[in-house]
Write a protein that holds these residues in place. Structure first.
Motif, PDB file in Angstrom:
ATOM      1  N   LYS A   1      19.380 -15.313  39.496  1.00 11.63           N
ATOM      2  CA  LYS A   1      20.546 -15.551  38.768  1.00 11.63           C
ATOM      3  C   LYS A   1      21.661 -14.895  39.292  1.00 11.63           C
ATOM      4  CE  LYS A   1      22.429 -17.440  34.900  1.00 11.63           C
ATOM      5  NZ  LYS A   1      22.181 -18.988  34.465  1.00 11.63           N
ATOM      6  N   THR A   2      22.869 -15.282  39.549  1.00 11.19           N
ATOM      7  CA  THR A   2      23.982 -14.621  39.984  1.00 11.19           C
ATOM      8  C   THR A   2      24.999 -14.458  38.784  1.00 11.19           C
ATOM      9  OG1 THR A   2      25.139 -16.769  40.472  1.00 11.19           O
ATOM     10  CG2 THR A   2      23.839 -15.705  42.118  1.00 11.19           C
ATOM     11  N   PHE A   3      25.772 -13.564  38.664  1.00  8.49           N
ATOM     12  CA  PHE A   3      26.487 -12.960  37.637  1.00  8.49           C
ATOM     13  C   PHE A   3      27.714 -12.222  38.243  1.00  8.49           C
ATOM     14  CE2 PHE A   3      23.079 -10.154  37.607  1.00  8.49           C
ATOM     15  CZ  PHE A   3      23.607  -8.924  37.587  1.00  8.49           C
ATOM     16  N   LYS A   4      28.538 -11.967  37.336  1.00  6.40           N
ATOM     17  CA  LYS A   4      29.791 -11.068  37.730  1.00  6.40           C
ATOM     18  C   LYS A   4      29.843  -9.809  36.931  1.00  6.40           C
ATOM     19  CE  LYS A   4      32.402 -14.256  40.040  1.00  6.40           C
ATOM     20  NZ  LYS A   4      32.976 -13.804  41.524  1.00  6.40           N
ATOM     21  N   VAL A   5      30.016  -8.620  37.866  1.00  2.00           N
ATOM     22  CA  VAL A   5      30.147  -7.313  37.318  1.00  2.00           C
ATOM     23  C   VAL A   5      31.721  -6.918  37.534  1.00  2.00           C
ATOM     24  CG1 VAL A   5      29.658  -4.926  37.543  1.00  2.00           C
ATOM     25  CG2 VAL A   5      27.889  -6.644  37.515  1.00  2.00           C
TER      26      VAL A   5
END
Length: 276
Positions: A166-170
């Motif tokens: 999974k890729t996601f934003k921080v």
């Protein structure tokens, strides 16, 4: 029961599975000038499979960006479904910032999902901001796109590694203020709306002015619920905001910021204006 596991991807089945992942426990970066060392890579290939073990339905933070304030701490929930016809011995993963799990500058290890002798099990991992365990960042450069390396181990010794699962934003948290004056004001006169836009600094643990950002002034007429755009302006180098409008009717003015690749979106609390 099949127990063969490729030596390049050696994983210990059961509660000790995370010992193969040479990462620190989930913890915040230490305060002060010394930066944390990058997590070590897991043993073996970052993306590999043996047998029929599968990983699916990976969800990080309910599909929303993780917005982290100046403390560098945030609570995060991660879910994944591990499946194998012979049941699941363990599952888990690593949330990290970098090109891949073998080349990262910071990450956090999910706790073990444990053994579940059903063909499919949805693991839920809660990283809570406590003194002992939380999602932590320490460098502003760590804002942006993060990834998750995930693993699942079948009860028969099969396994699946996925990178990225999974890729996601921080994102660095932002704050926005707005003040409309004078109040009350005569119809047709000038209203000055001022405010400030700040962004969390994970290194100094303070909120600092966020300059040269596009911000929109919005107005909500009294008795209504929706804000409408009035005009766009940019913050100064120190994050200050100032613009003028002509008084027409009672209502509320606020600034809103759409966010960026490294900073979260935010809207100020509306400030009322009394037009007479």
């Amino acid at each position: 029961m099949r127990t063969r596991i490729r030596s390049a991807a050696a994983v210990v089945v059961g509660a000790s599975a995370l010992s193969a992942l040479a990462l620190p426990a989930v913890q915040a970066a230490p305060a002060g000038p010394s930066a944390p060392s990058a997590p070590s890579a897991p043993a073996g290939p970052a993306d590999d499979v043996q047998g029929d073990t599968q990983i699916s339905n990976v969800i990080v933070n309910d599909g929303k960006s993780i917005v982290v304030g100046s403390t560098g701490k945030a609570s995060v929930t991660v879910k994944l479904t591990a499946s194998d016809p012979n049941g699941i011995s363990d599952a888990g993963g690593i949330l990290y910032h970098g090109a891949d799990v073998n080349h990262n500058d910071w990450g956090v290890t999910l706790p073990s999902c444990g053994k579940h002798l059903v063909t499919a099990y949805t693991c839920t991992f809660a990283l809570k901001s406590t003194s002992a365990r939380h999602f932590g960042v320490s460098k502003n450069a760590q804002a942006g796109t993060w990834k998750m390396w995930a693993y699942a181990i079948g009860a028969d010794g099969d396994y699946r590694f996925r990178d990225p699962a999974k890729t996601f934003k921080v994102l660095r948290a932002t704050k926005l203020t707005a003040n409309a004056a004078p109040e009350p004001v005569k119809k047709g006169k000038t209203i000055t709306v001022t405010g400030s836009l700040t962004r969390a600094d994970w290194e100094s643990h303070k909120d600092i002015g966020y300059g040269s950002q596009s911000v929109v002034l919005q107005f909500r007429k009294a008795g209504t619920t929706n804000y409408v755009n009035v005009k766009g302006i940019k913050s100064t180098s120190t994050g200050s905001l100032k613009t003028t409008v002509t008084a027409a009717t009672d209502g509320y003015y606020r600034f809103t910021y759409a966010g960026s690749a490294t900073a979260g979106a935010v809207s100020a609390t509306g400030d009322s204006i009394d037009v007479r």
